[in-house]
Scaffold this motif. Structure first.
Motif, short mmCIF file in Angstrom:
data_model
loop_
_atom_site.label_atom_id
_atom_site.label_comp_id
_atom_site.label_asym_id
_atom_site.label_seq_id
_atom_site.Cartn_x
_atom_site.Cartn_y
_atom_site.Cartn_z
N SER A 14 0.84 -1.20 0.00
CA SER A 14 0.00 0.00 0.00
C SER A 14 0.87 1.24 0.00
CB SER A 14 -0.91 0.02 1.23
OG SER A 14 -0.14 0.23 2.40
N ASP A 15 0.25 2.38 -0.21
CA ASP A 15 0.96 3.65 -0.10
C ASP A 15 1.43 3.91 1.33
OD1 ASP A 15 0.57 4.18 -2.81
OD2 ASP A 15 -1.30 5.26 -2.45
N LEU A 16 0.66 3.46 2.30
CA LEU A 16 1.07 3.61 3.69
C LEU A 16 2.37 2.87 3.95
CD1 LEU A 16 0.43 4.56 6.60
CD2 LEU A 16 -0.81 2.41 6.91
N VAL A 17 2.48 1.67 3.43
CA VAL A 17 3.72 0.90 3.59
C VAL A 17 4.86 1.60 2.85
CG1 VAL A 17 4.84 -1.32 3.17
CG2 VAL A 17 2.45 -1.26 3.92
N ALA A 18 4.58 2.11 1.65
CA ALA A 18 5.62 2.81 0.89
C ALA A 18 6.08 4.06 1.64
CB ALA A 18 5.07 3.18 -0.49
#
Length: 358
Positions: free
Chosen positions: A260-264
């Motif tokens: 996800s973008d959160l992980v990125a």
């Protein structure tokens, strides 16, 4: 004054109980002037309307759609889930249907939400298919729409992302930039955190597996050196821990593919803590194209899913499932929402390809 009832209001206005009931439930049956007088008297007396349970029984409709979610708190903590639910709620608003969150786990208490909460249908959102709560929904013979997972109940509809093409495009983008040492960070709820035994089988859950299989369908044949790191859930603390694991490996990757973008975002943050330049030393690709992707520095290359379109599709599928309930000719529908790669500033040539050391 004693308990205020529908009869109390009727006596105040000098009309029948049915007229007062219609003022709340069937306004088209009254003139605007009469309805205004009834509602004004009700407000003065402190009467809020017929009992909701009784109204639901009379209408044969609860006016609610249940949402079965593995972690009901996650519906508010996960920005992607929150944006999706907002689109569903907004689309359903004109129909009078409201969302009611249902925990997937049941307790030994007297109330079981999936069994006891009045509802006309339910969305099953990224939830394990063998939960007791889902069993209750099936036993109630409610119309069901599965979101971000394949249906496990016969006759249920679904709204799925076309995850694999987006994942393949992201992996190919990294290969085209010269990256061959690549980490994938994905959710694996219930599995040990940290480096997965086999990147090809990493991830748990429908969405995670679809993305891993999309990435590996490109990276595997290319002979890339891939390591997978499991995180428990798509939450900040889990993402930061997984990012630190990946970026402190003895043979550090030059690029990271994220669930996800959160992980990125977590990977970019940890890279900065370690003195790594993004994208000079490390390329990072997210997934979802959430608002976060555009606020990170540098802006994230990511795979876009249209959350508004997915939410609207889920809401319309629920409406149609409710309308078709009881019809032997009704067929479940299966909507697939496309994904595509959006290239921004978080990806660049592999360090070796750029002539520098990693």
């Amino acid at each position: 004054m004693g308990r205020v009832t529908l009869q109390t209001v009727a006596d105040r206005v000098g009309v029948s109980r049915m007229t007062v009931s219609n003022a709340f439930s069937r306004p088209d049956q009254l003139s605007a002037e009469l309805r205004e007088r009834v509602l004004a008297a009700a407000a003065e007396l402190g009467y809020v309307g017929p009992d909701p349970a009784a109204r639901a029984l009379a209408r044969g409709s609860a006016g609610a759609v249940g949402v079965l979610f593995t972690d009901s708190q996650g519906a508010f903590r996960d920005p992607i889930a929150a944006e999706f639910f907002a689109a569903v709620a907004e689309t359903l608003a004109p129909t009078g249907l409201a969302l009611s969150l249902l925990p997937a786990t049941t307790t030994n208490g007297p109330r079981v939400a999936a069994r006891d909460v009045p509802m006309d249908a339910a969305l099953v959102y990224a939830c394990a298919g063998d939960t007791e709560a889902l069993d209750w929904l099936e036993r109630r013979r409610l119309p069901l729409v599965f979101v971000d997972q394949a249906p496990t109940v016969a006759g249920a509809s679904s709204v799925l992302l076309d995850d694999r093409p987006g994942a393949r495009a992201a992996a190919q983008h990294l290969l085209d930039l010269g990256h061959r040492r690549i980490a994938i960070l994905t959710t694996a709820h219930g599995q040990p955190r940290g480096v997965a035994p086999d990147a090809a089988t990493a991830g748990v859950g429908y969405v995670s597996r679809e993305r891993v299989e999309g990435w590996m369908s490109v990276l595997g044949p290319a002979g890339a050196d891939v390591v997978a790191v499991n995180l428990d859930d798509n939450l900040e603390e889990d993402a930061l821990a997984a990012a630190r694991t990946a970026l402190t490996l003895p043979d550090r990757p030059t690029a990271v593919l994220c669930f996800s973008d959160l992980v990125a975002w977590a990977v970019v943050r940890v890279a900065d803590e370690l003195g790594l330049r993004v994208p000079g030393d490390l390329s990072v690709i997210g997934y979802d194209d959430s608002p976060l992707a555009r606020t990170v520095t540098p802006p994230l290359t990511t795979v876009r899913q249209d959350l508004d379109a997915k939410g609207r599709a889920a809401a319309h599928a629920i409406e149609r499932a409710i309308d078709a309930q009881g019809s032997s000719a009704a067929e479940p529908e299966h909507v697939v929402v496309p994904t595509h790669l959006v290239v921004r500033g978080s990806t660049g040539p592999a360090p070796t390809a750029a002539g520098s050391s990693s």
